[in-house]
Write an enzyme that holds these catalytic residues in place. Structure first.
Site, PDB file in Angstrom:
ATOM      1  CE  LYS A 115      34.093  36.330  42.589  1.00 44.31           C
ATOM      2  NZ  LYS A 115      33.269  37.454  42.121  1.00 44.31           N
ATOM      3  CD  GLU A 159      31.970  30.213  37.820  1.00 42.67           C
ATOM      4  OE1 GLU A 159      31.066  29.782  38.551  1.00 42.67           O
ATOM      5  OE2 GLU A 159      32.059  31.401  37.468  1.00 42.67           O
TER       6      GLU A 159
END
Length: 208
Positions: free
Chosen positions: A55, A149
């Site tokens: 991100k 993740e």
């Protein structure tokens, strides 16, 4: 991306993003080895392809604000577990669970949480299996356990999720109920297609 975070007050953010990048880089290598092993040694490879991302700073702070949290590095560490993301695309639903079993055997992949949206789909029809793992990143200053993740989907699930994301990005907020209904219907059709293709595979295997 990291050059923009070189001011003194931004260095903690740069360090946070770098350690997640390092985690992704190492896991990429591990998964590439497993992928190549299956392609060369085993008769069948459950992995179709793999994608990765870390991100950006703006995405992290925006997510913290949506969670009504101060945009701090500590809040990011403690509340956002998908700063580093890996997506594994499989052919069939059964392959997803084979990959989970494969990853659980990697001694340094500590599985912290499993969210199974295949057995328990979201209300909009979304299906995927999410693993939150903790991976040790070795730095000069020591070992940094880092959350990553891993999303595991079939090709069909990934197709639906990609289209759904683009539709919701367009609307920013919830799509009109007619769009939501059609998306759910499409999710059901895709789930049925997954099941039929898997049955077809078994039918062909039985003929061999």
């Amino acid at each position: 991306m990291y050059e923009a975070l070189l001011t003194e007050e931004m260095k903690p953010w740069r360090d946070l993003l770098l350690v997640h990048k390092f985690a992704v880089d190492e896991i990429r290598t591990r998964l590439s080895i497993l992928d190549e092993e299956f392609r060369n040694i085993h008769d069948y490879n459950p992995i179709e392809h793999i994608r990765y991302r870390v991100k950006k700073f703006n995405s992290i702070t925006e997510k913290l604000e949506r969670l009504n949290l101060e945009p701090t590095v500590e809040n990011a560490k403690n509340n956002i577990f998908d700063i580093a993301g890996i997506r594994i695309i499989c052919t069939f639903t059964a392959d997803i669970y084979s990959v989970v079993e494969l990853l659980s055997k990697q001694h340094d992949f500590k599985i912290v949480e499993i969210k199974d949206y295949i057995k328990n789909p979201k209300s909009n029809g979304y299906k995927s299996l999410h693993l939150h793992i903790e991976y040790p990143v070795f730095l000069s200053s020591g070992i940094v356990p880092t959350r990553v993740e891993i999303q595991i989907r079939t090709i069909a699930m990934d197709f639906w999720a990609s289209i759904e994301h683009k539709i919701y990005y367009k609307y920013r907020e919830k799509a009109p109920k007619s769009i939501q209904r059609q998306l759910k219907e499409c999710a059901d059709l895709i789930s049925d297609l997954d099941n039929r293709m898997y049955s077809l595979k078994h039918s062909i295997n039985d003929l061999e």
